[in-house]
Design an enzyme around this catalytic site. Sequence first.
Site, mmCIF file in Angstrom:
data_model
loop_
_atom_site.group_PDB
_atom_site.id
_atom_site.type_symbol
_atom_site.label_atom_id
_atom_site.label_comp_id
_atom_site.label_asym_id
_atom_site.label_seq_id
_atom_site.Cartn_x
_atom_site.Cartn_y
_atom_site.Cartn_z
ATOM 1 N N ASN A 87 0.891 -0.973 -0.161
ATOM 2 C CA ASN A 87 0.061 0.056 -0.022
ATOM 3 C C ASN A 87 0.871 1.233 -0.164
ATOM 4 O O ASN A 87 1.894 1.195 0.681
ATOM 5 C CB ASN A 87 -0.963 -0.041 1.050
ATOM 6 N N TYR A 120 -7.446 14.487 -1.833
ATOM 7 C CA TYR A 120 -7.611 13.947 -0.570
ATOM 8 C C TYR A 120 -7.169 14.873 0.575
ATOM 9 O O TYR A 120 -6.251 15.887 0.370
ATOM 10 C CB TYR A 120 -6.756 12.749 -0.393
ATOM 11 N N GLU A 129 -11.826 12.742 7.693
ATOM 12 C CA GLU A 129 -11.186 12.366 6.594
ATOM 13 C C GLU A 129 -11.782 12.511 5.160
ATOM 14 O O GLU A 129 -12.907 11.886 5.049
ATOM 15 C CB GLU A 129 -10.649 11.118 6.699
ATOM 16 N N TYR A 131 -12.312 12.794 0.608
ATOM 17 C CA TYR A 131 -11.809 12.272 -0.703
ATOM 18 C C TYR A 131 -12.597 12.879 -1.953
ATOM 19 O O TYR A 131 -14.060 12.683 -1.905
ATOM 20 C CB TYR A 131 -11.657 10.834 -0.844
ATOM 21 N N GLU A 220 -2.687 6.823 -5.675
ATOM 22 C CA GLU A 220 -2.720 5.529 -4.398
ATOM 23 C C GLU A 220 -2.417 4.275 -5.133
ATOM 24 O O GLU A 220 -3.144 4.383 -6.144
ATOM 25 C CB GLU A 220 -3.782 5.799 -3.530
#
Length: 253
Positions: A87, A120, A129, A131, A220
């Site tokens: 990741n 983000y 959080e 996005y 990502e």
Amino acid sequence: MIKFLIFAAALVTAIPLDQELFGQSLDLGSKVNVTARSDQAVSAGSPEGNGFHSGYFYSFWSDGRGSITYNNLAAGSYDSRWNNVGNWVGGKGWNPGGAKTVQYNGTWNAANANSYLALYGWTKNPLIEYYIVESYGSYNPSSGASKRGSIQSDGGTYDIYQTQRVNQPSIVGKATFMQFWSVRTAKRVGGQITTGNHFDAWTKSGLKLGTHDYMILATEGYQSSGSSSITVSEVGVAGVPYPDEPDSRKPNN
């Protein structure tokens, strides 16, 4: 510092960090307490961390698996190449973020991989959080999420979703917090993102942000291979946003 998603419906118990899959949490800014592993092969390029480079804020994080090369380039540009990663996430933008018309362009070569391209960010008080997903590959980030509406912005439709993370890493340490999402229905790589439109639409849907922390245009990847080359800027603003900030880096800890 950051994260990765299967959109569990709100209020479900979160899976521990070391068991998370891409779809369970996009912790782009919060995975900062993971010790690098010996099987990582980060090639020559910019080291992991966050700070300022060439007048922009940046962040680059990985879980220490696979081969990753992330390069901070001039002004709002960066490129990346990853191979068989666990990741990772990285990108450039602003600290603090907020209502801006963001212009970005470049290439994202991961349309058939577990990856995405997204604006983000984080807020505090409340800790949120968020996005704005512009493109995604083999995994649809809205899978299993709680839909809260939709918005027309910048020539496209974005569906709005909400999820909750329970006792998970964040920019203030482990915490319970909400995630807000806008997911573009027609994928693209390049264009404008009017962030204030999304913030206003979230508020109208009962999703209230706090005080803005950082905001980046991020690439990502999760258990995948790919590459990207992205340039980001703010419409109507000449030059870089932080001309007086020297290049700097803080470790992800």
